[in-house]
Enzyme design. Structure first.
Site, PDB file in Angstrom:
ATOM      1  N   ASP A 196      -3.534   1.357   7.199  1.00  0.00           N
ATOM      2  CA  ASP A 196      -3.603   0.998   5.901  1.00  0.00           C
ATOM      3  C   ASP A 196      -3.885   0.147   5.572  1.00  0.00           C
ATOM      4  O   ASP A 196      -3.230  -1.272   5.708  1.00  0.00           O
ATOM      5  CB  ASP A 196      -1.807   1.193   6.280  1.00  0.00           C
ATOM      6  CG  ASP A 196      -1.425   1.961   3.394  1.00  0.00           C
ATOM      7  OD1 ASP A 196      -2.407   1.861   3.300  1.00  0.00           O
ATOM      8  OD2 ASP A 196      -0.130   2.502   4.237  1.00  0.00           O
ATOM      9  N   HIS A 198      -3.395  -0.074   2.498  1.00  0.00           N
ATOM     10  CA  HIS A 198      -2.489  -0.766   1.030  1.00  0.00           C
ATOM     11  C   HIS A 198      -3.482  -1.730  -0.358  1.00  0.00           C
ATOM     12  O   HIS A 198      -2.421  -1.637  -1.471  1.00  0.00           O
ATOM     13  CB  HIS A 198      -1.369  -1.792   1.092  1.00  0.00           C
ATOM     14  CG  HIS A 198       0.109  -1.163   1.514  1.00  0.00           C
ATOM     15  ND1 HIS A 198       0.703  -2.152   0.876  1.00  0.00           N
ATOM     16  CD2 HIS A 198       0.300  -0.246   2.100  1.00  0.00           C
ATOM     17  CE1 HIS A 198       1.904  -1.056   0.630  1.00  0.00           C
ATOM     18  NE2 HIS A 198       1.964  -0.049   1.565  1.00  0.00           N
ATOM     19  N   GLU A 222      -7.076   3.485   5.750  1.00  0.00           N
ATOM     20  CA  GLU A 222      -6.204   3.893   4.535  1.00  0.00           C
ATOM     21  C   GLU A 222      -6.330   2.944   3.606  1.00  0.00           C
ATOM     22  O   GLU A 222      -5.838   1.720   3.238  1.00  0.00           O
ATOM     23  CB  GLU A 222      -5.000   4.660   4.555  1.00  0.00           C
ATOM     24  CG  GLU A 222      -3.672   4.609   3.463  1.00  0.00           C
ATOM     25  CD  GLU A 222      -2.434   5.414   3.870  1.00  0.00           C
ATOM     26  OE1 GLU A 222      -2.789   5.763   5.044  1.00  0.00           O
ATOM     27  OE2 GLU A 222      -1.588   5.176   3.198  1.00  0.00           O
ATOM     28  N   GLU A 248      -2.878   8.729  -2.213  1.00  0.00           N
ATOM     29  CA  GLU A 248      -0.855   8.628  -2.117  1.00  0.00           C
ATOM     30  C   GLU A 248      -1.047   8.405  -3.495  1.00  0.00           C
ATOM     31  O   GLU A 248      -0.238   8.605  -3.710  1.00  0.00           O
ATOM     32  CB  GLU A 248      -0.376   7.574  -1.445  1.00  0.00           C
ATOM     33  CG  GLU A 248      -0.957   6.409  -1.220  1.00  0.00           C
ATOM     34  CD  GLU A 248      -0.304   5.537  -0.427  1.00  0.00           C
ATOM     35  OE1 GLU A 248       0.117   5.270   0.606  1.00  0.00           O
ATOM     36  OE2 GLU A 248       0.894   5.221  -0.579  1.00  0.00           O
ATOM     37  N   ASP A 271       0.742  13.288  -2.390  1.00  0.00           N
ATOM     38  CA  ASP A 271       1.904  13.298  -1.671  1.00  0.00           C
ATOM     39  C   ASP A 271       2.648  13.907  -2.636  1.00  0.00           C
ATOM     40  O   ASP A 271       3.175  14.460  -3.666  1.00  0.00           O
ATOM     41  CB  ASP A 271       2.275  12.017  -2.717  1.00  0.00           C
ATOM     42  CG  ASP A 271       4.491  11.562  -1.769  1.00  0.00           C
ATOM     43  OD1 ASP A 271       4.875  12.663  -1.881  1.00  0.00           O
ATOM     44  OD2 ASP A 271       4.192  10.859  -0.899  1.00  0.00           O
ATOM     45  N   HIS A 298       0.355  11.903   2.035  1.00  0.00           N
ATOM     46  CA  HIS A 298       1.431  10.643   2.091  1.00  0.00           C
ATOM     47  C   HIS A 298       2.871  11.142   2.163  1.00  0.00           C
ATOM     48  O   HIS A 298       2.886  11.870   1.596  1.00  0.00           O
ATOM     49  CB  HIS A 298       0.797  10.333   1.092  1.00  0.00           C
ATOM     50  CG  HIS A 298       2.179   8.392   0.888  1.00  0.00           C
ATOM     51  ND1 HIS A 298       2.951   8.910   0.323  1.00  0.00           N
ATOM     52  CD2 HIS A 298       1.835   7.455   0.980  1.00  0.00           C
ATOM     53  CE1 HIS A 298       3.592   7.856  -0.198  1.00  0.00           C
ATOM     54  NE2 HIS A 298       2.821   7.066   1.011  1.00  0.00           N
TER      55      HIS A 298
HETATM   56  O1  LIG Z   1       1.055   5.060   2.901  1.00  0.00           O
HETATM   57  C1  LIG Z   1       2.061   4.527   3.651  1.00  0.00           C
HETATM   58  O2  LIG Z   1       3.612   5.299   3.778  1.00  0.00           O
HETATM   59  C2  LIG Z   1       2.793   3.206   2.296  1.00  0.00           C
HETATM   60  O3  LIG Z   1       1.903   2.813   1.721  1.00  0.00           O
HETATM   61  C3  LIG Z   1       3.406   3.683   1.446  1.00  0.00           C
HETATM   62  O4  LIG Z   1       2.962   4.046   0.211  1.00  0.00           O
HETATM   63  C4  LIG Z   1       3.773   2.044   0.351  1.00  0.00           C
HETATM   64  O5  LIG Z   1       4.062   1.618   1.128  1.00  0.00           O
HETATM   65  C5  LIG Z   1       5.089   2.512  -0.666  1.00  0.00           C
HETATM   66  O6  LIG Z   1       6.305   2.974  -0.254  1.00  0.00           O
HETATM   67 MG   LIG Z   2      -0.342   3.951   2.562  1.00  0.00          MG
END
Ligand SMILES: O=C(O)[C@@H](O)[C@H](O)[C@H](O)CO
Ligand SMILES: [Mg+2]
Length: 389
Positions: A196, A198, A222, A248, A271, A298
């Site tokens: 990830d 991020h 990701e 997400e 999500d 997600h």
């Molecule tokens: O893919 C994941 O689970 C992370 O990108 C979380 O959505 C992020 O840390 C926000 O809570």
């Molecule tokens: Mg993520």
């Protein structure tokens, strides 16, 4: 059959606050649960849920698409993540009610089963982030990974991409690749590892980071870049070999449009607590199907979100793998009563009508809302400029 009102619950689960909604009806004992947990905007989602209540009272809860249209279109604004999280939670609760009315599990109403179990992966987090970033030490993560693997999982996600400038020096890139290589060596070839990013990197750096770990075969990479600019992520997809995922932070079917039109990624990650709920996720998945994209929803959220994800996965052909976050709080399964169980990294098919969960309100109230700790506060460059969490 009429909706009589809704109640909200904000449950402080340490890193995140779970936001649950309970929709009540005029039929004794008939109600539905949904979840719209949203990082650091709990009061806003709870407020939005209350704002939607007036649109729902007196309506037939079985008319799910009709009520979705009412909430979305009669809001006038193209809703963002706060409004969409509230709509998603309500929509899930309506499916829970409908399943109970018809005495079937929700997946039966979404096309029925296309698989007999649902593969999960766990997000390992960054381990001790301070240790990871100061020393680039991967040992704590290897320990977490082994734990997850010992519990039967065959896939896991890590988030150890360094907080990144527009351009990072080669030192960071090499160390990142070394860490990934060590993790691959430790877990072996049979475990799927997702990374990830991020949204921390720019296309220029994402391409370098991803290409240096290509030889270790990440399952997917990701959010290599922030979500706003689809052309940016498309650049990354074009210049790398590893599969690229995002989604997400894209809410509503409309925010997904450009991802498909540009063929921007290989895997999408809606999500179900933000994209508009189960039916919106089914529409997004159907669009992805046309583009031969996989769907890996997600979900680092709470127990209602898990149940919702399970019904989606069971009924969606291009579903790939489901994220869970079962390590957040030890009392997770005290707050929810459910028959849903997992074994060896797979969730089993539920049999109860509706979503198959019930929130224990007394337990939930033991963990009332508290201002969340803003974990990203300290994420700064060495000159104090803000970086992406
Ligand atoms: O893919 C994941 O689970 C992370 O990108 C979380 O959505 C992020 O840390 C926000 O809570
Ligand atoms: Mg993520």
């Amino acid at each position: 059959m009429k909706i009589t009102g809704l109640k909200t619950f904000a449950v402080n689960a340490k890193m995140r606050t779970w936001v649950f909604v309970k929709i009540d009806t005029d039929q004794a004992g008939l109600y539905g649960w949904g979840e719209g947990s949203l990082e650091w905007k709990t009061r806003a989602v709870v407020g939005a849920l209350k704002d939607f209540e007036a649109m729902l009272i007196g309506e037939d809860p079985r008319n799910i698409e009709h009520l979705y249209q009412k909430m979305y279109r009669q809001s006038f604004w193209a809703l963002g993540v706060i409004g969409m999280s509230a709509i998603s939670a309500i929509e899930q609760a309506l499916w829970d009610i409908k399943g109970k009315v018809l005495s079937v599990p929700v997946f039966e109403l979404l096309g029925g089963k296309v698989r007999d179990r649902v593969r999960m992966y766990t997000h390992l987090g960054g381990g001790d982030m301070k240790a990871v970033y100061e020393t680039f030490s991967v040992e704590p993560l290897i320990e977490l990974a082994n734990n997850v693997i010992n519990n039967g999982y065959t896939a896991l996600k890590v988030v150890f991409v360094p907080y990144s400038k527009t351009i990072d020096g080669q030192n960071k890139v090499r160390r990142f690749a070394d860490m990934f290589g060590k993790l691959r060596e430790a877990v072996g070839q049979d475990i799927d590892i997702m990374v990830d990013f991020h949204g921390r990197t720019t296309p220029a750096m994402a391409i370098q980071y991803i290409n240096t770990i290509e030889e270790f075969h990440p399952f997917f990479c990701e959010e290599p870049v922030r979500p706003e600019n689809i052309d940016s992520i498309k650049l990354v997809t074009e210049k790398t070999k590893a599969p690229i995922a995002t989604g997400e932070r894209h809410v509503s079917i409309y925010q997904y449009k450009e991802i498909f039109e540009k063929n921007a990624v290989h895997v999408i990650q809606p999500d179900l607590c933000h994209c508009g709920g189960l039916w919106a996720a089914k529409k997004i998945a159907a669009m992805a199907e046309v583009y031969n994209m996989g769907v890996a929803p997600h979900n680092p959220l709470g127990p209602v979100a898990n149940a919702v994800a399970l019904h989606f996965a069971l009924s969606t052909p291009n579903f790939l793998i489901q994220e869970d976050m079962l390590t957040d709080v030890p009392w997770r399964w005290d707050v929810v009563e459910t028959e849903i169980t997992s074994e060896n990294g797979y969730w089993k098919v539920p049999t109860k009508p509706g979503l198959g969960i019930d929130i224990n309100e007394k337990e939930a109230k033991k963990y009332p809302f508290k201002q969340e700790i803003i974990h990203s506060n300290s994420i700064r460059d060495d000159d104090n400029a803000i970086l992406d969490w």
